[in-house]
Design a protein around this motif. Structure first.
Motif, PDB file in Angstrom:
ATOM      1  N   VAL A  80     -13.618  71.642 122.953  1.00 19.15           N
ATOM      2  CA  VAL A  80     -12.565  70.817 122.193  1.00 19.15           C
ATOM      3  C   VAL A  80     -13.167  69.409 121.961  1.00 19.15           C
ATOM      4  CG1 VAL A  80     -10.351  69.798 121.550  1.00 19.15           C
ATOM      5  CG2 VAL A  80     -10.533  72.057 122.757  1.00 19.15           C
ATOM      6  N   PHE A  82     -12.683  65.614 120.691  1.00 17.54           N
ATOM      7  CA  PHE A  82     -12.011  64.552 120.323  1.00 17.54           C
ATOM      8  C   PHE A  82     -12.121  63.526 119.435  1.00 17.54           C
ATOM      9  CE2 PHE A  82     -10.833  65.177 125.105  1.00 17.54           C
ATOM     10  CZ  PHE A  82     -10.173  66.190 124.950  1.00 17.54           C
ATOM     11  N   GLU A  94      -6.324  65.511 128.860  1.00 15.45           N
ATOM     12  CA  GLU A  94      -6.241  66.179 127.570  1.00 15.45           C
ATOM     13  C   GLU A  94      -6.855  67.731 127.799  1.00 15.45           C
ATOM     14  OE1 GLU A  94      -5.454  65.324 124.470  1.00 15.45           O
ATOM     15  OE2 GLU A  94      -4.695  63.539 124.826  1.00 15.45           O
ATOM     16  N   GLY A  98      -4.509  70.928 127.234  1.00 15.83           N
ATOM     17  CA  GLY A  98      -5.043  71.962 126.313  1.00 15.83           C
ATOM     18  C   GLY A  98      -4.969  73.269 127.155  1.00 15.83           C
ATOM     19  N   THR A 188      -9.461  67.781 118.031  1.00 17.12           N
ATOM     20  CA  THR A 188      -8.438  67.113 118.091  1.00 17.12           C
ATOM     21  C   THR A 188      -8.364  66.013 117.501  1.00 17.12           C
ATOM     22  OG1 THR A 188      -8.072  68.451 120.414  1.00 17.12           O
ATOM     23  CG2 THR A 188      -6.633  66.628 119.787  1.00 17.12           C
TER      24      THR A 188
END
Length: 196
Positions: A80, A82, A94, A98, A188
């Motif tokens: 992911v 950011f 984070e 997640g 994200t």
């Protein structure tokens, strides 16, 4: 040989047999996949899922690597990116959040979390105090999500035992998502926790 086949053809003709192509190969592959991923519903609930998380940040990008392994050995991997500035500890939180959300979505009940962040694991376990107000909010959110499971343990592991999650987080934090077409990468846009 032809005589024998003719005899069998005559014998079997009374049963009105028909022949057709087999169409179930693709459907069977999908059915096999669903059985493998969802597992047996009567499976013992004492089995533990294993979650490896890692967060990374630099001046331009931040990212998380999440690896969730089911008791049956099915592995879910997420990278992911950011699109907001993060500190290293914020990236670690984070990644943990997640991973907890992913585990909740696939129906895990008992979770063993491994992270190479000593700060995050110690704050969640209660041996370190979260003094930063943003990290306090992250800690509250982790505890809130952990209540959704029957049991969650979190342990600090050396980076050598968390290499795959570390690699996924570094890939997300260093490369833009469109240039690496072989990697499925999430994005994200906002942090999971904000001060205001």
């Amino acid at each position: 040989m032809a005589g024998r086949m003719m005899t069998w053809a005559i014998e079997l003709s009374q049963y009105d047999l028909g022949y057709g192509p087999q169409h179930a190969i693709k459907a069977q592959a999908m059915a096999d996949f669903l059985v493998e991923v969802t597992g047996n519903p009567t499976e013992d609930t004492d089995t533990w899922w294993k979650l490896h998380v890692d967060g990374a940040s630099n001046q331009t990008f931040g990212g998380a690597g999440i690896i969730l392994e089911s008791p049956a050995g099915v592995i879910y991997e997420q990278s992911v990116k950011f699109e907001f500035p993060v500190s290293n500890n914020q990236a670690e939180y984070e990644a943990l959040l997640g991973g907890l959300v992913l585990a909740q979505e696939v129906g895990a009940k008992r979770l063993e979390v491994c992270s190479d962040s000593q700060v995050v694991t110690s704050q969640v376990n209660g041996s370190y105090q979260a003094r930063d107000s943003l990290l306090q909010k992250y800690l509250e959110r982790v505890k809130e999500l952990s209540k959704q499971f029957e049991e969650v343990t979190i342990q600090h592991v050396p980076r050598e035992r968390n290499t795959r999650a570390d690699l996924l987080s570094k890939l997300a934090s260093t490369k833009p998502g469109i240039s690496n077409r072989s990697l499925i990468q999430g994005i994200t846009k906002e942090p999971a926790v904000a001060l205001h």
